[in-house]
Write a protein that holds these residues in place. Structure first.
Motif, short mmCIF file in Angstrom:
data_model
loop_
_atom_site.label_atom_id
_atom_site.label_comp_id
_atom_site.label_asym_id
_atom_site.label_seq_id
_atom_site.Cartn_x
_atom_site.Cartn_y
_atom_site.Cartn_z
N ASN A 201 0.82 -1.21 0.00
CA ASN A 201 0.00 0.00 0.00
C ASN A 201 0.86 1.26 0.00
O ASN A 201 1.89 1.33 0.68
CB ASN A 201 -0.90 0.03 1.24
CG ASN A 201 -1.91 -1.10 1.27
OD1 ASN A 201 -2.45 -1.47 0.24
ND2 ASN A 201 -2.15 -1.63 2.46
N TYR A 202 0.37 2.29 -0.70
CA TYR A 202 1.02 3.60 -0.72
C TYR A 202 -0.04 4.68 -0.57
O TYR A 202 -1.15 4.55 -1.09
CB TYR A 202 1.81 3.81 -2.01
CG TYR A 202 3.06 2.97 -2.08
CD1 TYR A 202 4.30 3.49 -1.69
CD2 TYR A 202 3.01 1.65 -2.50
CE1 TYR A 202 5.44 2.70 -1.72
CE2 TYR A 202 4.15 0.86 -2.54
CZ TYR A 202 5.37 1.39 -2.15
OH TYR A 202 6.51 0.62 -2.17
N LEU A 203 0.32 5.73 0.14
CA LEU A 203 -0.55 6.89 0.27
C LEU A 203 0.05 8.02 -0.56
O LEU A 203 1.17 8.46 -0.30
CB LEU A 203 -0.68 7.32 1.73
CG LEU A 203 -1.86 8.25 2.03
CD1 LEU A 203 -3.19 7.52 1.81
CD2 LEU A 203 -1.79 8.77 3.46
N VAL A 204 -0.69 8.44 -1.57
CA VAL A 204 -0.25 9.52 -2.44
C VAL A 204 -1.03 10.77 -2.07
O VAL A 204 -2.26 10.75 -1.97
CB VAL A 204 -0.51 9.17 -3.92
CG1 VAL A 204 -0.06 10.32 -4.82
CG2 VAL A 204 0.20 7.88 -4.30
N SER A 205 -0.32 11.88 -1.84
CA SER A 205 -1.01 13.12 -1.48
C SER A 205 -0.45 14.30 -2.26
O SER A 205 0.75 14.36 -2.55
CB SER A 205 -0.89 13.39 0.02
OG SER A 205 0.46 13.62 0.39
N VAL A 206 -1.35 15.21 -2.61
CA VAL A 206 -0.97 16.49 -3.20
C VAL A 206 -1.50 17.56 -2.24
O VAL A 206 -2.71 17.75 -2.11
CB VAL A 206 -1.58 16.67 -4.60
CG1 VAL A 206 -1.13 18.00 -5.21
CG2 VAL A 206 -1.20 15.52 -5.52
N HIS A 207 -0.58 18.23 -1.56
CA HIS A 207 -0.91 19.18 -0.49
C HIS A 207 -0.61 20.59 -0.98
O HIS A 207 0.54 20.95 -1.23
CB HIS A 207 -0.06 18.84 0.75
CG HIS A 207 -0.16 19.83 1.86
ND1 HIS A 207 -1.32 20.07 2.54
CD2 HIS A 207 0.79 20.64 2.41
CE1 HIS A 207 -1.10 20.98 3.48
NE2 HIS A 207 0.17 21.34 3.42
N THR A 208 -1.66 21.40 -1.17
CA THR A 208 -1.53 22.74 -1.74
C THR A 208 -1.90 23.78 -0.70
O THR A 208 -2.95 23.68 -0.05
CB THR A 208 -2.45 22.89 -2.96
OG1 THR A 208 -2.18 21.85 -3.90
CG2 THR A 208 -2.23 24.23 -3.65
#
Length: 233
Positions: A201-208
């Motif tokens: 499992n991987y958690l991908v995040s785009v934090h703006t």
């Protein structure tokens, strides 16, 4: 289009929103590589306020995780509309997914290190960080812990959660704000997706983020929190 059908962004805004509340001290808390390629988050009605860790909010956007074996270099998510500018975000972990994130026009792009897959910088203090991190957690728990970290960033913080599944992957969109003082207020929009590869499992995040009230932030955040391509190594 792959066998994973891209879910429309309307799914994210049509679902219920939860507002998470955390008290901090005595202060009241409310609730890669660049490649050429291709406004304001909608308010929704919802079940009302929820405390941090509420099981209903952590399950927003959670769908069954498919663990069918995938061929190398399989593109499991291909958004219907390709961005004019995209950033290929990847980390050193050879088993981690590679994602291509849409980038607003005029923003600069830079690779990262460790779990940080890239940094994007825009005008007037706007910026975004792309993270791809291995996790032993299943989606609901991973999203709950991610939201808790966001809430812990400042003495006063607020966060709203929207379901935001992506190509049959569990996903959420987080909208919120931090403030240590009225003069130091920041708003943020995150897109978080739980991706299973053949290795885990991987958690991908785009934090703006941007200073509160920054002109153009709504449009930039809408694009950055939009759908993105996912490729399995």
């Amino acid at each position: 289009m792959t066998r994973f059908e891209t879910l429309t962004r309307a799914v994210a805004v049509a679902g219920a929103a939860a507002v998470l509340v955390v008290a901090a001290g005595c202060v009241r808390t409310s609730t890669g590589n660049p490649v050429a390629a291709q406004g304001t988050p909608a308010a929704t009605a919802g079940p009302g306020p929820a405390t941090l860790g509420d099981p209903d909010s952590s399950n927003y956007g959670v769908v069954p995780t498919s663990r069918a074996q995938l061929p190398a270099q399989a593109v499991t998510c291909e958004p219907e509309h390709k961005p004019q500018i995209g950033f290929v975000a990847q980390v050193a972990d050879a088993a981690a997914p590679v994602v291509t994130v849409p980038v607003p026009d005029g923003w600069s792009m830079q690779g990262g290190s460790g779990d940080i897959a890239g940094h994007l910088t825009g005008p007037q203090g706007m910026n975004a960080t792309i993270t791809i991190a291995a996790t032993s957690l299943e989606p609901a728990k991973a999203f709950e812990e991610y939201a808790a970290r966001m809430m812990a960033e400042a003495a006063v913080s607020s966060i709203s959660v929207l379901p935001a599944e992506l190509c049959e992957y569990s996903g959420q969109k987080l909208l919120g704000a931090w403030s240590d003082t009225p003069q130091n207020a920041v708003e943020f929009v995150d897109r978080v997706v739980h991706v299973w590869t053949n290795a885990g499992n991987y958690l991908v995040s785009v934090h703006t983020t941007a200073p509160t009230g920054t002109p153009g932030f709504d449009g930039a955040a809408e694009l950055l929190a939009g759908d993105f391509q996912i490729r399995i190594p």
